[in-house]
Enzyme design. Structure first.
Site, PDB file in Angstrom:
ATOM      1  N   TYR A 268       0.833  -1.200   0.000  1.00  0.00           N
ATOM      2  CA  TYR A 268       0.000   0.000   0.000  1.00  0.00           C
ATOM      3  C   TYR A 268       0.875   1.259   0.000  1.00  0.00           C
ATOM      4  O   TYR A 268       0.665   2.173  -0.797  1.00  0.00           O
ATOM      5  CB  TYR A 268      -0.947   0.009   1.197  1.00  0.00           C
ATOM      6  CG  TYR A 268      -1.778   1.270   1.229  1.00  0.00           C
ATOM      7  CD1 TYR A 268      -2.870   1.403   0.399  1.00  0.00           C
ATOM      8  CD2 TYR A 268      -1.436   2.333   2.046  1.00  0.00           C
ATOM      9  CE1 TYR A 268      -3.608   2.572   0.390  1.00  0.00           C
ATOM     10  CE2 TYR A 268      -2.159   3.497   2.041  1.00  0.00           C
ATOM     11  CZ  TYR A 268      -3.250   3.617   1.210  1.00  0.00           C
ATOM     12  OH  TYR A 268      -3.958   4.777   1.190  1.00  0.00           O
ATOM     13  N   ASP A 303      -7.257  -4.470  -1.291  1.00  0.00           N
ATOM     14  CA  ASP A 303      -8.523  -3.889  -1.739  1.00  0.00           C
ATOM     15  C   ASP A 303      -8.319  -2.542  -2.439  1.00  0.00           C
ATOM     16  O   ASP A 303      -9.066  -2.182  -3.326  1.00  0.00           O
ATOM     17  CB  ASP A 303      -9.447  -3.706  -0.545  1.00  0.00           C
ATOM     18  CG  ASP A 303      -8.706  -3.156   0.665  1.00  0.00           C
ATOM     19  OD1 ASP A 303      -8.093  -3.963   1.369  1.00  0.00           O
ATOM     20  OD2 ASP A 303      -8.735  -1.946   0.878  1.00  0.00           O
ATOM     21  N   LYS A 375     -10.519  -9.195   5.372  1.00  0.00           N
ATOM     22  CA  LYS A 375     -11.108  -7.878   5.629  1.00  0.00           C
ATOM     23  C   LYS A 375     -11.820  -7.454   4.355  1.00  0.00           C
ATOM     24  O   LYS A 375     -11.186  -7.138   3.352  1.00  0.00           O
ATOM     25  CB  LYS A 375     -10.017  -6.862   5.971  1.00  0.00           C
ATOM     26  CG  LYS A 375     -10.555  -5.453   6.170  1.00  0.00           C
ATOM     27  CD  LYS A 375      -9.452  -4.388   6.148  1.00  0.00           C
ATOM     28  CE  LYS A 375      -8.787  -4.290   4.801  1.00  0.00           C
ATOM     29  NZ  LYS A 375      -8.028  -3.047   4.593  1.00  0.00           N
TER      30      LYS A 375
END
Lengths: 524, 293
Positions: A268, A303, A375
């Protein structure tokens, strides 16, 4: 329960490929350390507090020490330097030592360099205090979870974000959300805190789009949630971010303050914050070792790839990254139950059968990582100003969550993309989630998919593409693949990005007591 | 086994990759339709209007809000008084519910007497003609003897390249080619997290003709701040091309806002690359064509 008949051989081979990709990375990681790791060692050794260098900007003592020492001395490991000082001045405590180092009153020429075992013996009281405290917080958390449980189990854990910027205001929102059924409270960080090379200090009441992650803020929120947990007879979990340039320090803070989850994902930072890939992968490894010991669950950020790249065509990147993250996490000592891989509901709602595609992807992730608490992230990318439509999208997302037996459901906000959630936004979100999770409670057990139906075909296709994608990464190497923009269509240079100058090679006699102590901790 | 739709199930077989491609394209068209809903209505507006609920001029409005007090009779009255103070007549509380012990949530209906005179409304709009891909290339190719240098960036700490990429990428967006595809442009996409200082450097170095900046993150109007920062930076520098065309865009941007803060044009959500290219072509011909003659 397997429902979509994925080819186990391909899955196994993907794991082997992930191992092969991770191997050279881990060798690189083990040969290097960073300023962030050394600062976390100081934190663990009990160096606390901050000085106001500029007005209103408290700068942590650990940063001051590390800056003062410079990379030349850090090569031995900051613990080694501290041990040498303690050897010469045995009566100095941490505060005194910090003061002397920062003022430049320690003559390093006259210090004896100690071999690691001697340094270890000398620092033992300080090391033990740190480890005992982390363990105490872990057991406390586990006791609370055991004693209070979840209440009536109903669908995935409901994860809610608070982000007022003011920790005391956050507490109000968090407690309110908990009372309405939230199980996990995540305090969103102030925008771009990940780019700060130090951790802000003390309770904070101002932030941008979120609240600064500070040790004091962690403590305030955890205490408030403990109170609410007791009141409700249900354990409320707390989540924050161990990412960015202070990844490993925040892991230590989270361990010391009894947090339950930490968002922790190098990818990320690399892709979306332009943090140097080597720096953050090294930091990630040590932070995960701390996290493993503290019994915290990590959450990864795959995600997010789907928020910038198109979800329909790029799902294989998410899955490939999940395989890699799983492998790296296990090498840092995390158990499956601690690895919360990120996954998101981001297909364009105007795509025909988008619900089926989401179902296929969610089910696939569930089956490939059966013991990991996934998640599951709500739609964000295709949300605009129509809050009524957004609310329906969230409902569809909650449906998929309960239909595929997800573990953690980050509840979507109807006002996403417009402003930070208001109190009433969370209220709607929880009301709707409570309804759907209760209405669909046994759906997961009752649903089967048609063999060779759209869901199965979609899942198979993505797995095949992931397999090919991982093979390509394996041929090129992870660093090079990122350089070529293979993830989230975001190319990043190997030696570019922020924080690259904070990396250094360890000396032969490098000493970090916690590295050995936490090695392979979470694993059984 | 039942096979309700033979046509559909056969689509998945054999040539699957292509079918998914089609599907994605089709979906894009759908969302294009959705985006086009905002398009200007042909009918001429006239006179005064009121809010429309069930019948003309009923002025019905629905609002929802939170009060910092428990849900109780007093709260209901308080909610009605708030409605009244907002000039909502005949208000009724349709729904009151406790959020927790300290907060309550309301849905209130009522009638709003306010009228708006449409004659009084003026909205600045981009009224340049829409050209096609080849048209633009031919037009600029003939009238200018060089390529226009077009720089693009998502500025500040914002990492979201969706906007700028949709306009720049060769492949384009919703079937409309991106600026990189145009032979009349030298399109350079600097992508995300570009500091305004670096962007200004680049503009000067390249002697750019056009600059496009995007912001997707808009918390606390940070996009406006960043857009202004660029203008400030440019005005503080020397050798900035005098005829530089400055364009900004993002999900919260309108042309009016862009003009207000000093840009030449602003583009909001759903903009196609062709629209931007047409604007650039129109503007560039006005600004640069004279000097070429």
């Amino acid at each position: 329960m397997t429902k979509i008949n994925l080819d186990r051989d391909i899955i196994d081979h993907c794991r082997e490929l992930a191992e092969s990709v991770a191997h050279p990375v881990l060798i690189y990681i083990n040969r290097h350390s960073t300023v962030s790791i050394e600062r976390s060692v100081l934190r663990l050794l009990g160096f606390q507090g901050a000085h106001e260098v500029e007005k209103g900007m408290p700068y942590p003592v650990c940063n001051l020490i590390v800056d003062k020492l410079g990379q030349d001395k850090l090569k031995m490991g900051v613990a080694s330097v501290i041990a040498s000082i303690k050897n010469r001045y045995p009566r100095w405590n941490q505060a005194k030592m910090a003061e002397k180092i920062i003022k430049g009153e320690v003559n390093f020429e006259r210090l004896e360099i100690l071999p690691p075992d001697k340094a270890q013996a000398l620092l033992k009281p300080w090391i033990d205090t740190a480890v005992r405290h982390i363990d105490k917080m872990r057991y406390r958390k586990e006791d609370m979870r055991h004693k209070l449980g979840r209440g009536k189990k109903m669908g995935p854990l409901k994860y809610i974000i608070v982000a007022t910027g003011n920790i005391y205001e956050d507490v109000k929102h968090a407690q309110s959300a908990a009372k309405q059924g939230a199980d996990i409270i995540a305090v969103i960080r102030s925008t771009a805190q990940s780019l700060l090379d130090y951790v802000p200090h003390g309770a904070t009441t101002e932030g941008f789009g979120g609240t600064f992650a500070t040790q004091e803020n962690f403590k305030i929120m955890r205490e408030a949630l403990d109170e609410t947990s007791e009141e409700l007879g249900r354990y409320i979990r707390l989540c924050n971010y161990s990412s960015g340039l202070c990844m490993s320090e925040i892991a230590v803070m989270g361990a010391e303050e009894g947090l339950d989850y930490l968002l922790n994902d190098a990818m990320y930072g690399i892709l979306f914050r332009d943090i140097n890939m080597k720096r953050t992968l090294i930091d990630q490894h040590f932070s995960r070792m701390v996290i493993a010991r503290a019994g915290i669950g990590i959450q990864t950020g795959e995600d997010n790839y789907l928020t910038t790249a198109d979800a329909f065509h790029n799902h294989h990147q998410v899955l490939a990254s999940q395989f890699l993250n799983e492998n790296l996490a296990k090498h840092a000592g995390l158990r499956d139950e601690q690895i919360g891989l990120g996954h998101a509901f981001e297909v364009d709602p105007m795509v025909e059968d988008s619900f089926l595609i989401e179902l296929a992807m969610a089910q696939m992730v569930r089956e490939i990582f059966p013991r990991c608490p996934i998640k599951y992230m709500p739609p964000t990318r295709h949300k605009q100003g129509d809050i009524f439509f957004s609310h329906v999208m969230d409902a569809m997302f909650n449906m998929v969550g309960s239909m595929t037996g997800q573990s953690i459901q980050l509840l979507g906000m109807a006002t996403e993309a417009n402003h930070n959630p208001y109190l009433q936004d969370r209220f709607w979100a929880l009301k709707s989630a409570n309804y759907i999770f209760s209405a669909c409670r046994s759906l997961y057990d009752d649903v089967q998919f048609v063999p060779n139906g759209k869901v199965m075909r979609q899942a198979r296709q993505v797995l095949d593409r992931t397999h090919r994608f991982l093979r390509k990464i394996d041929q090129q190497g992870l660093f090079e693949s990122i350089e070529h923009g293979m993830f989230a269509e975001m190319p990043r240079a190997k030696d570019g990005g922020k924080g690259h100058d904070g990396i250094f090679e360890k000396a032969r006699q490098y000493f970090n007591p916690f590295y050995d102590l936490f090695q392979g901790q979470g694993r059984r | 086994m039942a096979r309700p739709n033979k046509k559909k199930s056969s689509r998945g077989r054999g040539r699957r990759p292509q079918s998914t491609q089609n599907q994605a394209e089709r979906s894009s068209q759908n969302s294009q339709v959705a985006a086009a809903k905002e398009a200007p209505v042909k009918r001429k507006f006239a006179g005064k209007i009121r809010l429309y609920g069930d019948v003309e001029n009923d002025g019905v409005v629905q609002i929802s809000f939170t009060l910092p007090m428990p849900a109780c009779d007093e709260a209901r009255v308080a909610a009605l008084q708030f409605a009244e103070k907002m000039n909502i007549q005949k208000a009724s509380v349709l729904h009151m519910e406790a959020i927790d012990d300290d907060f309550s949530f309301f849905v209130v209906y009522g009638q709003c007497e306010a009228e708006v005179d449409l004659e009084q409304i003026e909205v600045p709009k981009l009224d340049h003609p829409q050209y096609g891909f080849h048209e633009i290339n031919d037009m600029l190719g003939q009238k200018l003897d060089r390529k226009l240098v077009v720089l693009g960036a998502c500025i500040g700490t914002d990492a979201h390249t969706v906007g700028i990429d949709a306009i720049f990428n060769m492949k384009g967006y919703l079937g409309d080619y991106g600026l990189e595809r145009y032979s009349c442009f030298e399109a350079i996409n600097l992508r995300a997290q570009v500091d305004v200082k670096d962007l200004a450097d680049k503009i000067i170095e390249k002697q750019a003709d056009v600059v496009l900046v995007s912001r997707v993150v808009t918390q606390r109007d940070s996009h406006i701040e960043e857009f202004k920062k660029l203008l400030a930076e440019l005005s503080s520098r020397e050798n900035v091309p005098a005829k530089l065309i400055k364009i900004c865009g993002g999900p919260r941007m309108t042309h009016k806002e862009a003009i207000d803060i000093g840009y030449d044009a602003g583009f909001g959500p759903g903009t196609l690359p062709g629209q931007v290219a047409s604007y650039i072509a129109t503007e560039a011909l006005q600004r640069f064509a004279d000097q070429q003659d």
